[in-house]
Design an enzyme around this catalytic site. Structure first.
Site, PDB file in Angstrom:
ATOM      1  N   GLU A  61       0.821  -1.221   0.000  1.00 33.93           N
ATOM      2  CA  GLU A  61       0.000   0.000   0.000  1.00 33.93           C
ATOM      3  C   GLU A  61       0.854   1.269   0.000  1.00 33.93           C
ATOM      4  OE1 GLU A  61      -3.720  -0.358   2.278  1.00 33.93           O
ATOM      5  OE2 GLU A  61      -3.197   1.573   3.148  1.00 33.93           O
ATOM      6  N   ASP A  62       1.952   1.249   0.727  1.00 35.94           N
ATOM      7  CA  ASP A  62       2.675   2.500   0.972  1.00 35.94           C
ATOM      8  C   ASP A  62       4.086   2.571   0.403  1.00 35.94           C
ATOM      9  OD1 ASP A  62       0.488   3.534   2.281  1.00 35.94           O
ATOM     10  OD2 ASP A  62       1.139   2.866   4.255  1.00 35.94           O
TER      11      ASP A  62
HETATM   12  P1  NDP Z   1      -5.717   9.161   6.702  1.00 40.68           P
HETATM   13  O1  NDP Z   1      -6.055   7.898   5.998  1.00 40.68           O
HETATM   14  O2  NDP Z   1      -5.145  10.269   5.919  1.00 40.68           O
HETATM   15  O3  NDP Z   1      -4.809   8.859   7.975  1.00 40.68           O
HETATM   16  C1  NDP Z   1      -5.022   7.752   8.829  1.00 40.68           C
HETATM   17  C2  NDP Z   1      -4.022   6.691   8.530  1.00 40.68           C
HETATM   18  O4  NDP Z   1      -2.701   7.227   8.660  1.00 40.68           O
HETATM   19  C3  NDP Z   1      -4.075   5.550   9.509  1.00 40.68           C
HETATM   20  O5  NDP Z   1      -5.038   4.614   9.093  1.00 40.68           O
HETATM   21  C4  NDP Z   1      -2.656   5.018   9.455  1.00 40.68           C
HETATM   22  O6  NDP Z   1      -2.641   4.141   8.319  1.00 40.68           O
HETATM   23  C5  NDP Z   1      -1.805   6.241   9.127  1.00 40.68           C
HETATM   24  N1  NDP Z   1      -1.058   6.876  10.235  1.00 40.68           N
HETATM   25  C6  NDP Z   1       0.204   7.337  10.169  1.00 40.68           C
HETATM   26  N2  NDP Z   1       0.588   7.926  11.298  1.00 40.68           N
HETATM   27  C7  NDP Z   1      -0.442   7.813  12.158  1.00 40.68           C
HETATM   28  C8  NDP Z   1      -0.625   8.228  13.501  1.00 40.68           C
HETATM   29  N3  NDP Z   1       0.322   8.868  14.213  1.00 40.68           N
HETATM   30  N4  NDP Z   1      -1.814   7.969  14.092  1.00 40.68           N
HETATM   31  C9  NDP Z   1      -2.774   7.319  13.390  1.00 40.68           C
HETATM   32  N5  NDP Z   1      -2.663   6.901  12.097  1.00 40.68           N
HETATM   33  C10 NDP Z   1      -1.489   7.156  11.475  1.00 40.68           C
HETATM   34  O7  NDP Z   1      -6.926   9.810   7.406  1.00 40.68           O
HETATM   35  P2  NDP Z   1      -8.360   9.305   7.566  1.00 40.68           P
HETATM   36  O8  NDP Z   1      -8.372   7.874   7.928  1.00 40.68           O
HETATM   37  O9  NDP Z   1      -9.007  10.249   8.449  1.00 40.68           O
HETATM   38  O10 NDP Z   1      -8.917   9.384   6.072  1.00 40.68           O
HETATM   39  C11 NDP Z   1      -9.341  10.508   5.470  1.00 40.68           C
HETATM   40  C12 NDP Z   1     -10.826  10.685   5.720  1.00 40.68           C
HETATM   41  O11 NDP Z   1     -10.940  11.578   6.815  1.00 40.68           O
HETATM   42  C13 NDP Z   1     -11.577  11.254   4.587  1.00 40.68           C
HETATM   43  O12 NDP Z   1     -12.350  10.235   3.974  1.00 40.68           O
HETATM   44  C14 NDP Z   1     -12.493  12.297   5.215  1.00 40.68           C
HETATM   45  O13 NDP Z   1     -13.829  11.869   5.197  1.00 40.68           O
HETATM   46  C15 NDP Z   1     -12.067  12.395   6.633  1.00 40.68           C
HETATM   47  N6  NDP Z   1     -11.688  13.727   7.055  1.00 40.68           N
HETATM   48  C16 NDP Z   1     -12.230  14.195   8.190  1.00 40.68           C
HETATM   49  C17 NDP Z   1     -11.910  15.437   8.667  1.00 40.68           C
HETATM   50  C18 NDP Z   1     -12.519  15.909   9.949  1.00 40.68           C
HETATM   51  O14 NDP Z   1     -12.130  16.941  10.446  1.00 40.68           O
HETATM   52  N7  NDP Z   1     -13.466  15.194  10.515  1.00 40.68           N
HETATM   53  C19 NDP Z   1     -10.977  16.319   7.959  1.00 40.68           C
HETATM   54  C20 NDP Z   1     -10.413  15.692   6.794  1.00 40.68           C
HETATM   55  C21 NDP Z   1     -10.769  14.454   6.372  1.00 40.68           C
HETATM   56  P3  NDP Z   1      -1.596   2.929   8.110  1.00 40.68           P
HETATM   57  O15 NDP Z   1      -1.712   1.979   9.232  1.00 40.68           O
HETATM   58  O16 NDP Z   1      -2.058   2.342   6.789  1.00 40.68           O
HETATM   59  O17 NDP Z   1      -0.274   3.581   7.992  1.00 40.68           O
END
Ligand code: NDP
Ligand code: ZN
Length: 172
Positions: A61-62
């Site tokens: 994925e990354d």
């Molecule tokens: P991201 O997918 O951008 O980020 C979360 C992912 O980042 C995790 O699943 C993890 O994935 C990875 N990650 C890396 N560092 C960390 C950390 N320190 N803590 C936790 N996770 C980390 O964000 P979202 O899951 O929120 O996805 C975007 C969605 O968020 C959009 O669909 C939108 O709807 C929503 N959104 C909401 C906002 C709000 O204010 N409510 C604002 C903007 C967007 P891995 O394990 O794969 O590395």
């Protein structure tokens, strides 16, 4: 043990230039190692394929890692688990989130266990070392989405599900 160590070395190399999203930009490899640690030392899981797949779970994925590369290095069984927990990055974020909920119940038992560990580790990260720019609402949204995914795969490993439920109590 040797295969697990070569998976750690492989993942460390693939993720070598990446960082997590927390304030101090922790090394990315902390996260895949964290999954394997939860599985082995908190849930008592000894299945080598599960532990290796956990270490490799974000390589496709990354990073530029290919499925064929994983098959060659670690075999088809491990690769299949990794593929089952890999999002299709050609889809929008919203679609990927929705599909994780929809597909959670359909993946293999081993993939469910890896997915549980991923959600446990990410919830702990959001509670303890969250992405720097995340609002309270975004953190809450993530906790609730992770719970929706996990609710779709329950019945696979009660001890690990209990660890998830304890972790969910950290919801901000
Ligand atoms: P991201 O997918 O951008 O980020 C979360 C992912 O980042 C995790 O699943 C993890 O994935 C990875 N990650 C890396 N560092 C960390 C950390 N320190 N803590 C936790 N996770 C980390 O964000 P979202 O899951 O929120 O996805 C975007 C969605 O968020 C959009 O669909 C939108 O709807 C929503 N959104 C909401 C906002 C709000 O204010 N409510 C604002 C903007 C967007 P891995 O394990 O794969 O590395
Ligand atoms: Zn992950």
């Amino acid at each position: 043990m040797n295969r697990l160590l070569s998976a750690i070395a492989f993942a460390a190399h693939k993720h070598r230039d990446q960082r997590r999203k927390d304030l101090v930009a922790s090394p990315y490899i902390n996260h895949p190692i964290g999954l394997a640690n939860v599985l082995a030392n908190e849930a008592g899981i000894e299945d080598e394929r599960v532990l290796i797949a956990a270490v490799l779970h974000d390589t496709i994925e990354d990073t530029e890692t290919t499925e064929l590369e994983l098959v060659r290095e670690f075999g088809k069984e491990v690769t299949d688990i990794v593929m089952e927990v890999t999002d299709d990055k050609t889809l929008s974020k919203a679609d990927r989130k929705r599909l994780q909920i929809e597909h959670a119940g359909t993946i293999s038992r081993r993939a469910k266990v890896v997915k549980l560990a991923d959600k446990i580790c990410n919830l702990r990260d959001i509670a303890n070392s969250p992405p720097a720019d995340w609002s309270l609402g975004r953190k809450q949204e993530y906790f609730d989405w992770a719970k929706a995914v996990v609710d779709g795969l329950r019945g696979v490993h009660p001890a690990l599900e209990h660890i998830f439920d304890e972790t969910y109590k950290l919801r901000p």
